[in-house]
Write a protein that holds these residues in place. Sequence first.
Motif, PDB file in Angstrom:
ATOM      1  N   SER A  25      -2.605   4.771  29.579  1.00 52.20           N
ATOM      2  CA  SER A  25      -3.907   3.971  29.734  1.00 52.20           C
ATOM      3  C   SER A  25      -3.796   2.829  29.096  1.00 52.20           C
ATOM      4  O   SER A  25      -4.444   1.871  29.632  1.00 52.20           O
ATOM      5  N   LEU A  26      -3.481   2.831  27.884  1.00 51.20           N
ATOM      6  CA  LEU A  26      -3.120   1.618  27.300  1.00 51.20           C
ATOM      7  C   LEU A  26      -2.207   0.543  27.865  1.00 51.20           C
ATOM      8  O   LEU A  26      -2.840  -0.803  27.824  1.00 51.20           O
ATOM      9  N   ALA A  27      -1.271   1.072  28.459  1.00 45.33           N
ATOM     10  CA  ALA A  27      -0.329  -0.090  29.126  1.00 45.33           C
ATOM     11  C   ALA A  27      -1.086  -0.529  30.091  1.00 45.33           C
ATOM     12  O   ALA A  27      -1.040  -1.778  30.708  1.00 45.33           O
ATOM     13  N   LEU A  28      -1.882   0.224  31.118  1.00 45.33           N
ATOM     14  CA  LEU A  28      -2.681  -0.293  32.237  1.00 45.33           C
ATOM     15  C   LEU A  28      -3.312  -1.191  31.743  1.00 45.33           C
ATOM     16  O   LEU A  28      -3.903  -2.029  32.622  1.00 45.33           O
ATOM     17  N   HIS A  29      -4.210  -1.138  30.752  1.00 49.64           N
ATOM     18  CA  HIS A  29      -5.114  -2.075  30.292  1.00 49.64           C
ATOM     19  C   HIS A  29      -4.815  -3.003  29.098  1.00 49.64           C
ATOM     20  O   HIS A  29      -5.639  -3.671  28.397  1.00 49.64           O
ATOM     21  N   ILE A  41     -10.500   5.752  26.200  1.00 51.37           N
ATOM     22  CA  ILE A  41      -9.127   6.558  26.591  1.00 51.37           C
ATOM     23  C   ILE A  41      -9.395   7.994  26.807  1.00 51.37           C
ATOM     24  O   ILE A  41      -8.888   8.227  28.122  1.00 51.37           O
ATOM     25  N   ALA A  42     -10.124   8.774  26.335  1.00 53.14           N
ATOM     26  CA  ALA A  42     -10.634  10.128  26.492  1.00 53.14           C
ATOM     27  C   ALA A  42     -11.058  10.055  27.929  1.00 53.14           C
ATOM     28  O   ALA A  42     -10.979  11.072  28.696  1.00 53.14           O
ATOM     29  N   GLU A  43     -11.913   9.184  28.197  1.00 50.45           N
ATOM     30  CA  GLU A  43     -12.642   9.176  29.558  1.00 50.45           C
ATOM     31  C   GLU A  43     -11.724   8.959  30.543  1.00 50.45           C
ATOM     32  O   GLU A  43     -11.782   9.592  31.612  1.00 50.45           O
ATOM     33  N   ARG A  44     -10.835   7.867  30.509  1.00 47.84           N
ATOM     34  CA  ARG A  44      -9.970   7.496  31.582  1.00 47.84           C
ATOM     35  C   ARG A  44      -8.955   8.492  31.859  1.00 47.84           C
ATOM     36  O   ARG A  44      -8.555   8.854  32.817  1.00 47.84           O
ATOM     37  N   THR A  45      -8.255   9.261  30.749  1.00 40.47           N
ATOM     38  CA  THR A  45      -7.367  10.335  30.842  1.00 40.47           C
ATOM     39  C   THR A  45      -7.953  11.961  30.987  1.00 40.47           C
ATOM     40  O   THR A  45      -7.063  12.655  31.343  1.00 40.47           O
ATOM     41  N   ALA A  46      -9.261  11.876  30.763  1.00 39.29           N
ATOM     42  CA  ALA A  46      -9.697  13.289  30.752  1.00 39.29           C
ATOM     43  C   ALA A  46      -9.217  14.060  29.623  1.00 39.29           C
ATOM     44  O   ALA A  46      -8.969  15.463  30.137  1.00 39.29           O
ATOM     45  N   LEU A  47      -8.705  13.718  28.611  1.00 38.75           N
ATOM     46  CA  LEU A  47      -8.441  14.307  27.373  1.00 38.75           C
ATOM     47  C   LEU A  47      -9.474  14.505  26.363  1.00 38.75           C
ATOM     48  O   LEU A  47     -10.412  13.779  26.337  1.00 38.75           O
ATOM     49  N   ILE A  76      -4.717  -0.641  20.526  1.00 39.77           N
ATOM     50  CA  ILE A  76      -3.700  -1.405  21.532  1.00 39.77           C
ATOM     51  C   ILE A  76      -2.558  -1.136  21.220  1.00 39.77           C
ATOM     52  O   ILE A  76      -1.830  -0.723  20.272  1.00 39.77           O
ATOM     53  N   LEU A  77      -1.528  -1.390  22.095  1.00 41.38           N
ATOM     54  CA  LEU A  77      -0.085  -1.206  21.930  1.00 41.38           C
ATOM     55  C   LEU A  77       0.415  -2.314  21.155  1.00 41.38           C
ATOM     56  O   LEU A  77       0.109  -3.320  20.982  1.00 41.38           O
TER      57      LEU A  77
END
Length: 93
Positions: A25-29, A41-47, A76-77
């Motif tokens: 998720s971080l890499a894609l953004h 991140i939690a919302e995007r990944t459903a974690l 951030i990465l």
Amino acid sequence: MRRCAYDSYVRVSTRGDYASRALLSLALHSGESKPTSVRDIAERTALPQPYLEQILLALKGAGLVRSKRGVGGGYILARSPDSISVAQIVSAG
């Protein structure tokens, strides 16, 4: 008896799986100029957010992500996505 190539596989723990999803998720953004919040991140990944926070702290300790505190903070990465291997993510997560 001959073994098929598919007979060998790697089992990844739930924690390693979640760490991989979070870093993906971080890499894609990564093109965004501001850090990504744990909530995003939690919302995007459903974690689950509380577990994700623990995983991100471990990834930070391994030098895979950096964090910024306060308003507009998040993660951030720490380096370019192409220099991070799945093995590094799983072992850090």
